[in-house]
Design a protein around this motif. Sequence first.
Motif, PDB file in Angstrom:
ATOM      1  N   ASN A 101     -17.726  -8.052 -37.033  1.00  0.00           N
ATOM      2  CA  ASN A 101     -18.855  -7.367 -36.391  1.00  0.00           C
ATOM      3  C   ASN A 101     -18.403  -6.118 -35.650  1.00  0.00           C
ATOM      4  OD1 ASN A 101     -20.795  -9.193 -37.275  1.00  0.00           O
ATOM      5  ND2 ASN A 101     -20.581 -10.519 -35.497  1.00  0.00           N
ATOM      6  N   VAL A 102     -17.251  -6.195 -34.989  1.00  0.00           N
ATOM      7  CA  VAL A 102     -16.719  -5.026 -34.284  1.00  0.00           C
ATOM      8  C   VAL A 102     -16.382  -3.921 -35.276  1.00  0.00           C
ATOM      9  CG1 VAL A 102     -14.769  -4.177 -32.912  1.00  0.00           C
ATOM     10  CG2 VAL A 102     -15.857  -6.352 -32.327  1.00  0.00           C
ATOM     11  N   TYR A 103     -15.722  -4.285 -36.362  1.00  0.00           N
ATOM     12  CA  TYR A 103     -15.399  -3.287 -37.390  1.00  0.00           C
ATOM     13  C   TYR A 103     -16.663  -2.701 -38.010  1.00  0.00           C
ATOM     14  CZ  TYR A 103     -10.385  -4.367 -37.468  1.00  0.00           C
ATOM     15  OH  TYR A 103      -9.057  -4.514 -37.161  1.00  0.00           O
ATOM     16  N   ALA A 104     -17.673  -3.532 -38.224  1.00  0.00           N
ATOM     17  CA  ALA A 104     -18.918  -3.051 -38.819  1.00  0.00           C
ATOM     18  C   ALA A 104     -19.585  -2.006 -37.930  1.00  0.00           C
ATOM     19  CB  ALA A 104     -19.866  -4.226 -39.061  1.00  0.00           C
ATOM     20  N   GLN A 105     -19.590  -2.251 -36.627  1.00  0.00           N
ATOM     21  CA  GLN A 105     -20.181  -1.278 -35.700  1.00  0.00           C
ATOM     22  C   GLN A 105     -19.410   0.032 -35.717  1.00  0.00           C
ATOM     23  OE1 GLN A 105     -20.526  -3.116 -31.836  1.00  0.00           O
ATOM     24  NE2 GLN A 105     -21.468  -4.958 -32.681  1.00  0.00           N
ATOM     25  N   THR A 106     -18.085  -0.064 -35.730  1.00  0.00           N
ATOM     26  CA  THR A 106     -17.257   1.146 -35.732  1.00  0.00           C
ATOM     27  C   THR A 106     -17.456   1.949 -37.011  1.00  0.00           C
ATOM     28  OG1 THR A 106     -15.586   0.038 -34.372  1.00  0.00           O
ATOM     29  CG2 THR A 106     -14.895   2.005 -35.576  1.00  0.00           C
TER      30      THR A 106
END
Length: 253
Positions: A101-106
Amino acid sequence: MSTPFYVSPQQAMADRAEYARKGIARGRSVVVLTYADGIVFVAENTSRALHKVSEIYDKIAFAAVGRYNEFENLRIGGVRYADLRGYSYDRADVTARGLANVYAQTLGTIFSSVGDKPYEVELVVAEVGRSDGDDQIYRLTPDGSVVDEKNYVVVGGNADSIGNYLGQRHQAGMALTDALRLAVDALARDANGGTPRTLTPEQLEVAVLDRKRVQQRKFKRILGGQLGRLLGGDASAAEDEEPPAAKEAPAAE
């Protein structure tokens, strides 16, 4: 007075996606697939310094294709996120889903930013569970989309052709030797149906998340003679410990 050049948002996003896709396709593929005791990562990579597969946290690993500087920045950010969350809360709170999820937001923010080029990377975040039913594999595309993959995933290069090959041959509960040889056979295939290449251990980067390891950290690299013996069908080689130089540094940047 000249008329300003107009591009619809839909066309702009499609152009950015195509730009990123072409950059990723130029790279060599990475295969991630499950086996009886965990998850194995196999990449075509002759470098011993520039890794496509790395440890993120206790039970979580990261694989990527595309521009090295871009996915290395993402890897470092993921390690920092995992360390901070594990220290602030509990190590069990660090999960592949949270990291994805963190990578997706970035990635989504970068992809939609006007004036910035999208990242030319495709990522895999995987977590080994207590049983094969608890294993998690997530694929992330340059626009920030997350796909929950089952059993296997291929990114970069001839991903479609390799994925079809794996889909016809991968089976649940495979031994590590069988899974490893299947991955190497898939990587060696020619996209146009020509004669498969021969890939040697020196051309491969291989690592596993091994649920049977007694250590808290489940990640280990398979190198040199151990990799050669596994490719030759020696199942006992899977029990060998990696040499000290191959161990990952503590997960902190």
